[in-house]
Design a protein around this motif. Structure first.
Motif, PDB file in Angstrom:
ATOM      1  N   ASP A  24      31.037 -10.347  48.902  1.00 27.88           N
ATOM      2  CA  ASP A  24      30.585  -9.388  48.193  1.00 27.88           C
ATOM      3  C   ASP A  24      29.058 -10.220  47.444  1.00 27.88           C
ATOM      4  N   ALA A  25      28.182 -11.363  48.596  1.00 25.44           N
ATOM      5  CA  ALA A  25      27.220 -11.846  48.268  1.00 25.44           C
ATOM      6  C   ALA A  25      26.104 -11.287  49.270  1.00 25.44           C
ATOM      7  N   GLY A  74      22.282 -20.125  35.368  1.00 22.15           N
ATOM      8  CA  GLY A  74      23.019 -19.312  35.053  1.00 22.15           C
ATOM      9  C   GLY A  74      23.269 -18.237  35.958  1.00 22.15           C
ATOM     10  N   LEU A  75      23.166 -19.225  37.712  1.00 19.17           N
ATOM     11  CA  LEU A  75      23.832 -18.639  38.420  1.00 19.17           C
ATOM     12  C   LEU A  75      25.964 -18.409  38.448  1.00 19.17           C
ATOM     13  N   PRO A  76      26.355 -17.719  38.259  1.00 15.28           N
ATOM     14  CA  PRO A  76      27.656 -17.081  38.042  1.00 15.28           C
ATOM     15  C   PRO A  76      28.286 -18.931  39.277  1.00 15.28           C
ATOM     16  N   LEU A  77      29.470 -17.899  38.821  1.00 11.87           N
ATOM     17  CA  LEU A  77      30.758 -19.375  39.949  1.00 11.87           C
ATOM     18  C   LEU A  77      30.749 -18.718  41.247  1.00 11.87           C
ATOM     19  N   THR A  78      30.985 -17.046  41.195  1.00 12.08           N
ATOM     20  CA  THR A  78      31.294 -16.342  42.827  1.00 12.08           C
ATOM     21  C   THR A  78      29.657 -16.671  42.630  1.00 12.08           C
ATOM     22  N   HIS A  79      29.123 -16.334  43.043  1.00 10.96           N
ATOM     23  CA  HIS A  79      27.694 -16.668  43.350  1.00 10.96           C
ATOM     24  C   HIS A  79      27.373 -18.384  44.077  1.00 10.96           C
ATOM     25  N   TYR A  80      27.624 -19.091  43.442  1.00  9.71           N
ATOM     26  CA  TYR A  80      27.795 -20.819  43.822  1.00  9.71           C
ATOM     27  C   TYR A  80      28.559 -20.616  44.832  1.00  9.71           C
ATOM     28  N   THR A  81      29.927 -20.398  44.995  1.00  4.88           N
ATOM     29  CA  THR A  81      30.610 -20.603  46.038  1.00  4.88           C
ATOM     30  C   THR A  81      30.505 -19.276  46.871  1.00  4.88           C
ATOM     31  N   ASN A 109      44.137 -18.557  46.462  1.00  7.60           N
ATOM     32  CA  ASN A 109      42.374 -19.022  46.610  1.00  7.60           C
ATOM     33  C   ASN A 109      41.544 -19.046  47.604  1.00  7.60           C
ATOM     34  N   LEU A 110      42.159 -18.843  48.824  1.00  4.42           N
ATOM     35  CA  LEU A 110      41.558 -18.880  50.356  1.00  4.42           C
ATOM     36  C   LEU A 110      40.639 -16.708  49.633  1.00  4.42           C
ATOM     37  N   GLY A 111      41.704 -16.234  49.264  1.00  6.35           N
ATOM     38  CA  GLY A 111      41.473 -15.247  49.440  1.00  6.35           C
ATOM     39  C   GLY A 111      40.161 -14.687  48.342  1.00  6.35           C
ATOM     40  N   ARG A 112      40.169 -15.132  46.960  1.00  3.61           N
ATOM     41  CA  ARG A 112      39.129 -15.038  46.518  1.00  3.61           C
ATOM     42  C   ARG A 112      37.818 -15.966  47.041  1.00  3.61           C
ATOM     43  N   ARG A 113      37.759 -16.598  47.149  1.00  6.76           N
ATOM     44  CA  ARG A 113      36.667 -17.350  47.806  1.00  6.76           C
ATOM     45  C   ARG A 113      36.276 -16.340  49.176  1.00  6.76           C
ATOM     46  N   PHE A 114      36.538 -15.737  49.572  1.00  2.63           N
ATOM     47  CA  PHE A 114      35.908 -15.198  50.529  1.00  2.63           C
ATOM     48  C   PHE A 114      35.861 -13.982  50.109  1.00  2.63           C
ATOM     49  N   ALA A 149      29.859 -30.700  40.171  1.00  3.02           N
ATOM     50  CA  ALA A 149      29.422 -30.891  39.598  1.00  3.02           C
ATOM     51  C   ALA A 149      27.683 -29.915  39.435  1.00  3.02           C
ATOM     52  N   ARG A 150      27.123 -30.350  40.666  1.00  2.60           N
ATOM     53  CA  ARG A 150      26.316 -28.857  40.694  1.00  2.60           C
ATOM     54  C   ARG A 150      26.778 -27.700  40.659  1.00  2.60           C
ATOM     55  N   GLY A 151      27.973 -27.377  40.697  1.00  2.00           N
ATOM     56  CA  GLY A 151      28.033 -26.163  40.263  1.00  2.00           C
ATOM     57  C   GLY A 151      28.160 -25.766  38.915  1.00  2.00           C
ATOM     58  N   ILE A 152      28.153 -26.307  37.954  1.00  2.00           N
ATOM     59  CA  ILE A 152      28.286 -26.625  36.955  1.00  2.00           C
ATOM     60  C   ILE A 152      26.728 -26.831  36.120  1.00  2.00           C
TER      61      ILE A 152
END
Length: 318
Positions: free
Chosen positions: A194-195, A110-117, A184-189, A100-103
């Motif tokens: 890239d942060a 306008g924070l992209p999901l990748t940045h939130y992750t 999924n682990l690879g995508r999160r990292f 919910a916080r990510g949404i």
């Protein structure tokens, strides 16, 4: 549903079922201790509630500073509301508060999901790193004043490994993302790699780390009050060790709200320090109830306010 997701659901279901069975057995054998939960007078109750509110305020400040790395500015009240709402919703399945916080961030800021992750993983890893450092140092100081304890030695080693592992993951995120590129682990990292670099902003990072330490200390003070009202007198080092382990347990939670896991860690560390398990569990439950009183009272109110803000943001974009 993919085979991987089906396997994950089966794993979490098995872990949850095993935990509920063990918890039921434990409660059955320790019911006499829990039936004599201490009476909490008004001064203690107010102190516990004040400590819980202060913890949420500090967590909100941590969130504000971390998100500035991602060019997202939050007001004081907004951040506090999000922290309390997140704590409330995380007691529902699938850690609903995190989703919910990510949404909310994506819709309102306008924070992209990748940045939130990346922000979520970074926050967790930095918390674990600091918990590992504090836990290891506290354990080494305690071992100088207590009789030889193999359990305490193991706790020190566990904290040291936790700190080193967290630091390694933070530094090697790019390599980890390539090793697990198709998962999924690879995508999160990959998002973490890239942060923005924390090393390029040492001052905000130092402030953020200081806030985490203050949060640990304040949570330790709340736990100390819970032990004190339960009739257990602990030194500052003992309660700091217990609280640091409890705070670190959130990273390994598979149950909503980390319920039961936190209490189990507190009882286990307490047992290593020679404390009676039943009374320690009563103190741990009192500590949780003081936080629940805030999140379950204010959480729904804050959620409705945040939803209205999301609706206004969406209307402004139309």
């Amino acid at each position: 549903m993919t085979v991987r997701k089906r396997g994950q659901k089966l794993f979490y279901g098995a872990v949850s079922s095993a935990f509920l069975v063990l918890a039921s057995v434990y409660l059955y054998h320790n019911l006499p201790d829990l039936s004599s939960l201490p009476y909490v007078g008004a001064p203690y109750a107010l102190a516990l509630l004040a400590a819980s509110v202060s913890v949420f305020v500090l967590l909100g400040q941590e969130q504000r500073i971390l998100l500035r790395f991602y060019n997202t500015d939050l007001s004081q009240l907004e951040s506090f509301s999000l922290v309390v709402s997140n704590n409330f919703l995380n007691y529902f399945p699938a850690k609903a508060g995190i989703a919910a916080r990510g949404i909310y961030f994506r819709t309102t800021h306008g924070l992209p999901l990748t940045h939130y992750t990346a922000a979520t993983i970074s926050a967790q890893l930095i918390h674990l790193l600091i918990a590992g450092i504090i836990g290891a140092i506290t354990g080494m100081l305690l071992i100088q004043t207590l009789p030889h304890s193999p359990a305490l030695n193991s706790i020190i080693v566990a904290f040291s490994v936790l700190g080193l592992a967290s630091a390694a993951v933070l530094m090697l995120a790019r390599h980890i993302s390539s090793w697990f590129s198709r998962s999924n682990l690879g995508r999160r990292f990959s998002a973490l790699a890239d942060a923005p670099s924390f090393a390029s902003a040492p001052k905000p990072l130092a402030v953020y780390s200081t806030l985490i330490v203050l949060t640990f200390l304040l949570m330790s003070a709340r736990l100390w009050l819970s032990f004190d009202v339960s009739g257990i007198r602990l030194s500052a080092l003992q309660v700091l060790l217990i609280q640091t382990a409890a705070a670190a347990s959130i990273a390994f939670s598979v149950l909503p709200g980390n319920i039961g896991i936190r209490e189990g860690v507190i009882v286990a560390i307490g047992a290593a320090l020679g404390l009676p398990p039943g009374t320690v569990l009563a103190a741990a439950l009192l500590d949780r109830l003081s936080a629940l009183a805030i999140s379950f009272t204010c959480g729904p109110l804050f959620i409705s306010r945040l939803i209205r803000r999301m609706q206004v943001s969406q209307q402004n974009r139309i």
